[in-house]
Scaffold this motif. Structure first.
Motif, PDB file in Angstrom:
ATOM      1  N   ILE A 513       0.842  -1.199   0.000  1.00 17.04           N
ATOM      2  CA  ILE A 513       0.000   0.000   0.000  1.00 17.04           C
ATOM      3  C   ILE A 513       0.877   1.249   0.000  1.00 17.04           C
ATOM      4  O   ILE A 513       0.663   2.183  -0.791  1.00 17.04           O
ATOM      5  N   ASP A 514       1.865   1.271   0.878  1.00 19.03           N
ATOM      6  CA  ASP A 514       2.758   2.431   0.955  1.00 19.03           C
ATOM      7  C   ASP A 514       3.485   2.659  -0.363  1.00 19.03           C
ATOM      8  O   ASP A 514       3.717   3.812  -0.769  1.00 19.03           O
ATOM      9  N   ALA A 515       3.846   1.574  -1.026  1.00 17.43           N
ATOM     10  CA  ALA A 515       4.592   1.701  -2.283  1.00 17.43           C
ATOM     11  C   ALA A 515       3.696   2.093  -3.450  1.00 17.43           C
ATOM     12  O   ALA A 515       4.114   2.860  -4.339  1.00 17.43           O
ATOM     13  N   ASP A 516       2.467   1.588  -3.471  1.00 13.15           N
ATOM     14  CA  ASP A 516       1.620   1.741  -4.660  1.00 13.15           C
ATOM     15  C   ASP A 516       0.790   3.017  -4.665  1.00 13.15           C
ATOM     16  O   ASP A 516       0.468   3.539  -5.737  1.00 13.15           O
ATOM     17  N   ALA A 517       0.393   3.528  -3.503  1.00 13.20           N
ATOM     18  CA  ALA A 517      -0.458   4.718  -3.474  1.00 13.20           C
ATOM     19  C   ALA A 517       0.187   5.898  -4.208  1.00 13.20           C
ATOM     20  O   ALA A 517      -0.480   6.566  -5.022  1.00 13.20           O
ATOM     21  N   PRO A 518       1.471   6.201  -3.981  1.00  8.05           N
ATOM     22  CA  PRO A 518       2.083   7.304  -4.739  1.00  8.05           C
ATOM     23  C   PRO A 518       2.123   7.043  -6.245  1.00  8.05           C
ATOM     24  O   PRO A 518       2.032   7.985  -7.045  1.00  8.05           O
ATOM     25  N   LYS A 519       2.271   5.792  -6.638  1.00 10.87           N
ATOM     26  CA  LYS A 519       2.294   5.459  -8.066  1.00 10.87           C
ATOM     27  C   LYS A 519       0.948   5.770  -8.719  1.00 10.87           C
ATOM     28  O   LYS A 519       0.896   6.264  -9.853  1.00 10.87           O
ATOM     29  N   ILE A 520      -0.137   5.479  -8.008  1.00  6.22           N
ATOM     30  CA  ILE A 520      -1.468   5.790  -8.539  1.00  6.22           C
ATOM     31  C   ILE A 520      -1.630   7.301  -8.687  1.00  6.22           C
ATOM     32  O   ILE A 520      -2.119   7.798  -9.711  1.00  6.22           O
ATOM     33  N   GLU A 521      -1.209   8.032  -7.660  1.00  7.22           N
ATOM     34  CA  GLU A 521      -1.309   9.496  -7.718  1.00  7.22           C
ATOM     35  C   GLU A 521      -0.533  10.034  -8.923  1.00  7.22           C
ATOM     36  O   GLU A 521      -1.042  10.879  -9.680  1.00  7.22           O
ATOM     37  N   ASP A 522       0.680   9.569  -9.117  1.00  6.17           N
ATOM     38  CA  ASP A 522       1.524  10.093 -10.191  1.00  6.17           C
ATOM     39  C   ASP A 522       0.980   9.752 -11.571  1.00  6.17           C
ATOM     40  O   ASP A 522       1.022  10.586 -12.484  1.00  6.17           O
ATOM     41  N   ALA A 523       0.452   8.544 -11.726  1.00  7.99           N
ATOM     42  CA  ALA A 523       0.041   8.097 -13.055  1.00  7.99           C
ATOM     43  C   ALA A 523      -1.373   8.536 -13.431  1.00  7.99           C
ATOM     44  O   ALA A 523      -1.667   8.716 -14.624  1.00  7.99           O
ATOM     45  N   ALA A 524      -2.254   8.712 -12.460  1.00  9.98           N
ATOM     46  CA  ALA A 524      -3.672   8.922 -12.775  1.00  9.98           C
ATOM     47  C   ALA A 524      -4.150  10.355 -12.581  1.00  9.98           C
ATOM     48  O   ALA A 524      -5.194  10.731 -13.140  1.00  9.98           O
ATOM     49  N   TRP A 525      -3.460  11.171 -11.794  1.00 11.38           N
ATOM     50  CA  TRP A 525      -3.966  12.522 -11.509  1.00 11.38           C
ATOM     51  C   TRP A 525      -3.732  13.439 -12.716  1.00 11.38           C
ATOM     52  O   TRP A 525      -2.614  13.575 -13.219  1.00 11.38           O
ATOM     53  N   LEU A 526      -4.809  14.090 -13.174  1.00  9.81           N
ATOM     54  CA  LEU A 526      -4.755  14.928 -14.370  1.00  9.81           C
ATOM     55  C   LEU A 526      -5.062  16.389 -14.076  1.00  9.81           C
ATOM     56  O   LEU A 526      -5.530  17.117 -14.945  1.00  9.81           O
ATOM     57  N   GLY A 527      -4.830  16.825 -12.870  1.00 11.47           N
ATOM     58  CA  GLY A 527      -4.991  18.234 -12.550  1.00 11.47           C
ATOM     59  C   GLY A 527      -6.241  18.561 -11.770  1.00 11.47           C
ATOM     60  O   GLY A 527      -6.187  19.307 -10.787  1.00 11.47           O
ATOM     61  N   ASP A 528      -7.388  18.010 -12.216  1.00 10.55           N
ATOM     62  CA  ASP A 528      -8.625  18.216 -11.451  1.00 10.55           C
ATOM     63  C   ASP A 528      -9.410  16.924 -11.281  1.00 10.55           C
ATOM     64  O   ASP A 528     -10.501  16.925 -10.723  1.00 10.55           O
ATOM     65  N   HIS A 529      -8.867  15.825 -11.777  1.00 11.40           N
ATOM     66  CA  HIS A 529      -9.540  14.531 -11.609  1.00 11.40           C
ATOM     67  C   HIS A 529      -8.558  13.407 -11.889  1.00 11.40           C
ATOM     68  O   HIS A 529      -7.473  13.626 -12.451  1.00 11.40           O
ATOM     69  N   TYR A 530      -8.949  12.192 -11.486  1.00  9.81           N
ATOM     70  CA  TYR A 530      -8.165  11.000 -11.784  1.00  9.81           C
ATOM     71  C   TYR A 530      -8.668  10.370 -13.079  1.00  9.81           C
ATOM     72  O   TYR A 530      -9.886  10.273 -13.320  1.00  9.81           O
ATOM     73  N   ALA A 531      -7.752   9.940 -13.918  1.00 11.78           N
ATOM     74  CA  ALA A 531      -8.116   9.295 -15.175  1.00 11.78           C
ATOM     75  C   ALA A 531      -8.848   7.982 -14.914  1.00 11.78           C
ATOM     76  O   ALA A 531      -8.657   7.333 -13.883  1.00 11.78           O
ATOM     77  N   VAL A 532      -9.658   7.585 -15.878  1.00 12.27           N
ATOM     78  CA  VAL A 532     -10.346   6.296 -15.778  1.00 12.27           C
ATOM     79  C   VAL A 532      -9.326   5.164 -15.753  1.00 12.27           C
ATOM     80  O   VAL A 532      -9.449   4.216 -14.976  1.00 12.27           O
ATOM     81  N   THR A 533      -8.303   5.278 -16.594  1.00 15.20           N
ATOM     82  CA  THR A 533      -7.270   4.253 -16.634  1.00 15.20           C
ATOM     83  C   THR A 533      -5.929   4.900 -16.947  1.00 15.20           C
ATOM     84  O   THR A 533      -5.853   5.908 -17.648  1.00 15.20           O
ATOM     85  N   ALA A 534      -4.878   4.325 -16.417  1.00 11.94           N
ATOM     86  CA  ALA A 534      -3.530   4.823 -16.689  1.00 11.94           C
ATOM     87  C   ALA A 534      -2.910   4.156 -17.908  1.00 11.94           C
ATOM     88  O   ALA A 534      -1.774   4.458 -18.263  1.00 11.94           O
ATOM     89  N   ASP A 535      -3.639   3.260 -18.555  1.00 13.04           N
ATOM     90  CA  ASP A 535      -3.155   2.586 -19.768  1.00 13.04           C
ATOM     91  C   ASP A 535      -4.183   2.817 -20.866  1.00 13.04           C
ATOM     92  O   ASP A 535      -5.241   2.186 -20.885  1.00 13.04           O
ATOM     93  N   ARG A 536      -3.868   3.715 -21.803  1.00 13.43           N
ATOM     94  CA  ARG A 536      -4.824   4.055 -22.864  1.00 13.43           C
ATOM     95  C   ARG A 536      -4.811   3.059 -24.012  1.00 13.43           C
ATOM     96  O   ARG A 536      -5.652   3.134 -24.908  1.00 13.43           O
TER      97      ARG A 536
END
Length: 759
Positions: A513-536
């Motif tokens: 959890i500690d390792a993965d939560a920052p990865k989700i933030e970095d890959a999915a946050w688009l400024g005002d929302h989280y993307a549906v998926t980090a793999d288009r």
């Protein structure tokens, strides 16, 4: 309220009435929706001119419709009102399905209580009757039903018929092969009785109805025609996967009653007491400051939920060496997924769980225990995942959905089990299941095959009407967040065990959890929302419904706004766990998605498909918003508009979760609306909190207006003691009838902060 299709049902006993005024009939059976027949119900009055005037539930050509029919709903009852202009009369027909939390005999009794009354009115839309109101009229109740023997005996009508166990309806799901199972082809014998409790009741000459000379009395006089309508089925109605293998199941009420006579004797003897309890509960529910649309939505969805429930017992054949007695009866509780017929769909019950946590945790525990029998081994991970459902139709032996949803359903189970344990303080179930918890968590850990924090395997989910990006893409943000929430739940569940064997695995989950939560933030946050998926990318992605590759390279809507980002965080918030995502970002995501996903009936799955929506998921998101301290106007009027559209004119869909692009009708999931009673006072409960007290309960209601919220999960139902969170006209909060110590956020200094809790 305008007349519309309206259902009223019993808990677990399948006895139900679906009123269809636009079709002039009532769907009726002691085996419930999709196993019913059209009933011609003539209920009305004979007036001095010789006319029979009736509510819109009959196709009898000799009747005259009563004027201005209306519907008045409450949590446990419905009243149909109409008028007779010629004689300035009001006619009311009330049907009450008694319910009082955690009272099994009361709730499972296969009985409705009916009342008819006639009252005078001064005039009807300036229509002046030629004569004064008559002193009395003849009230009439007559039944006609296909393939049914109806006989009158004094003040009672007896009905006898047979029902097939195979659901027969235009909504039948095309994938249910097990409907060809020999058990599904059985028929059961059904007995019913409609009994008048008023003296001087007469049987109609045709032998299919009852009549009573009823005085025309002022409203509130208490003079009514009282009837009791009971049913009895003693045959097996399900074949289920019991603890000892396949077993036939009978209704739970057959443990209490051995005949229809016994049902009716108990129903009549206990009538006043059970109605008193049920009406008291209705009044308690009505204390809350719900708006009109929220109230209608709650009342309608509650009855739709009841109509989908099965509460049975099995007689399992046991090994003679088993220490348990041979033939020991085992409870079975499951919920049909509306027109799909699936039993105890895990993702549906994940949302319905707000009902169990509010009123009856035992019903969640029973399903948690049953789901453990539907684990699917997964060799590559050394773990297992949970099936989508436990069967369909009358067969609950194996999952029936066409494809699994491994990440979603495994995470749902862990979140439900963890929340159940901490909400109730019941450690017994998780203490029996540490090995199962570890296997599910092992699978969830394995699903991130690229070390990105996002699952790339097992990502098909339940949103069958969603775009590929939202339904089965790799690296979905929704599933990534829910996966981490479930791993945190697994760690907390394993921490309850005294077996040191599980401690290293629990620490592994926490480290992930500690390792993965920052990865989700970095890959999915688009400024005002989280993307549906980090793999288009759609390359190599197979549609789980067809097994075929997608005919495009890039997933449309991969960067859209979604209402599902925090779907896995509501239950943890309810037991005092902080969000895994950055709280400020999560709030922005909720607000932005609500802005961008708007359609006529609520928010779509994503901003790329605003008309593909689910009312239950909108409700879930609304509850999450309140736990995130987001306030704003209710959207319930939009949700209710969909129900009105779906149940007027020739539409008769009961609670409908979806718009025209899907067909989730007569659905149980709308009872997510009960979450208003948890989220509005922001009730947090942890009965396994660390520290000397072991119990941490807080409330934090909106203080901007006076209100009363019954704290349903804190009630002592047997003693009739229900604490109420009260906000006075100065914004001060207090707890009336307090049983447990409750911390009022902002007014007390809590010994423990929710963000500090780990287990």
């Amino acid at each position: 309220m305008q007349v519309m299709t309206w259902q009223i049902a019993r808990l677990g006993s399948r006895f139900g009435l679906l009123f269809e005024p636009y079709r002039n009939q009532v769907r009726h059976s002691a085996l419930g929706r999709f196993l019913d027949q059209p009933l011609d119900l003539l209920v009305g009055i004979k007036t001095p001119d010789g006319q029979t005037r009736a509510l819109p539930f009959t196709q009898d050509p000799d009747t005259v419709p009563l004027d201005n029919p209306e519907l008045f709903d409450r949590f446990n009852s419905v009243t149909w009102r109409a008028h007779c202009a010629e004689y300035a009369l009001r006619f009311e027909f009330n049907i009450h399905s008694v319910f009082y939390p955690q009272d099994e005999p009361l709730c499972t009794m296969p009985v409705f209580y009916l009342e008819l009354r006639v009252s005078p009115i001064d005039n009807y839309r300036w229509h002046r009757p030629p004569d004064k109101n008559p002193r009395s009229v003849t009230a009439v109740l007559r039944l006609k039903r296909p393939d049914t023997v109806i006989t009158a005996d004094g003040s009672a009508l007896d009905l006898r018929y047979q029902n097939t166990l195979t659901p027969k309806n235009v909504y039948r799901h095309p994938t249910h092969d097990e409907f060809n199972h020999e058990f599904a082809q059985r028929t059961v014998d059904v007995q019913e009785r409609l009994l008048s409790l008023n003296p001087d009741t007469q049987a109609l000459p045709e032998g299919d109805g009852l009549a009573l000379e009823l005085p025309v009395t002022e409203i509130g006089s208490g003079i009514k025609w009282r009837l009791t309508w009971g049913a009895f089925v003693n045959d097996p109605v399900l074949r289920v996967k019991s603890a000892d293998g396949p077993a036939d199941a009978r209704f739970l009420y057959s443990d209490q009653y051995d005949s229809l006579d016994a049902v009716m004797d108990d129903a009549v003897r206990s009538r006043d007491d059970r109605l008193m309890h049920s009406r008291r509960f209705e009044k308690l529910i009505e204390q809350a400051p719900l708006d009109v649309a929220q109230t209608h939505l709650l009342n309608q969805s509650w009855q739709s939920y009841l109509a989908n429930t099965w509460w049975c017992t099995t007689e399992a054949t046991r090994n003679p060496t088993d220490p348990k007695p041979r033939g020991t009866r085992e409870p079975w509780f499951s919920v049909w997924e509306g027109a799909s017929f699936f039993h105890s769909t895990v993702d549906v019950e994940y949302n319905v769980a707000l009902l169990y946590l509010a009123l009856w945790p035992k019903l969640l525990r029973l399903q948690l225990e049953q789901w453990t029998r539907f684990l699917v081994p997964h060799e590559p991970s050394g773990g297992a995942y949970l099936a989508h459902d436990t069967g369909a139709g009358p067969i609950a032996l194996e999952p029936d959905y066409p494809h699994p949803m491994p990440v979603e359903e495994s995470a749902n189970f862990l979140l439900l089990l963890h929340t159940y344990a901490h909400w109730t303080g019941d450690k017994a179930l998780p203490l029996r299941l540490p090995h199962l918890v570890r296997r599910l968590a092992a699978y969830l850990l394995w699903t991130d095959r690229e070390g990105t924090g996002f699952p790339t395997e097992g990502t098909a989910n339940t949103l069958a009407d969603a775009s590929p990006a939202c339904q089965f893409a790799r690296k979905q943000t929704y599933l990534a967040v829910k996966r981490l929430a479930a791993l945190r739940a697994a760690a907390g569940l394993l921490a309850l065990s005294d077996d040191a064997e599980y401690a290293p695995f629990a620490k592994r989950c926490e480290a992930q959890i500690d390792a993965d939560a920052p990865k989700i933030e970095d890959a999915a946050w688009l400024g005002d929302h989280y993307a549906v998926t980090a793999d288009r990318s759609a390359i190599g992605l197979l549609d789980p419904n067809t097994g075929l590759p997608l005919p495009f390279d890039t997933l449309e809507g991969w960067d859209a706004y979604s209402i599902y980002t925090g779907n896995g965080l509501l239950l943890p918030l309810m037991i005092g766990r902080p969000p895994i995502l950055h709280t400020d970002r999560l709030r922005k995501d909720v607000l932005a998605a609500d802005r961008e996903n708007q359609s006529r009936y609520g928010d779509g799955h994503t901003s790329a498909q605003v008309e593909n929506l689910r009312i239950s998921q909108n409700l879930w998101r609304d509850m999450l918003a309140r736990y995130l301290d987001l306030k704003g106007p209710s959207s319930a009027a939009q949700y209710w508009d969909l129900q009105l559209m779906s149940n007027t004119h020739q539409q008769s869909l009961g609670f409908c979760d979806t718009y025209v692009n899907n067909f989730l009708c007569h659905y149980p999931r709308g009872i997510t609306a009960i979450g208003y009673y948890l989220a509005s006072p922001t009730l947090v409960i942890d009965r396994l909190a660390p520290g000397s007290q072991g119990t941490y309960i807080t409330v934090d209601p909106d203080r901007s207006l006076p209100q009363r919220w019954p704290l349903l999960p804190l009630a002592d139902w047997k003693a009739g003691k229900i604490p109420v969170c009260v906000v006075d006209d100065r914004g001060r909060v207090s707890i009336e009838g307090q049983i447990d110590p409750v911390i009022i956020q902002g007014e007390s200094a809590p010994e423990l902060q929710g963000s500090d809790l780990i287990g």
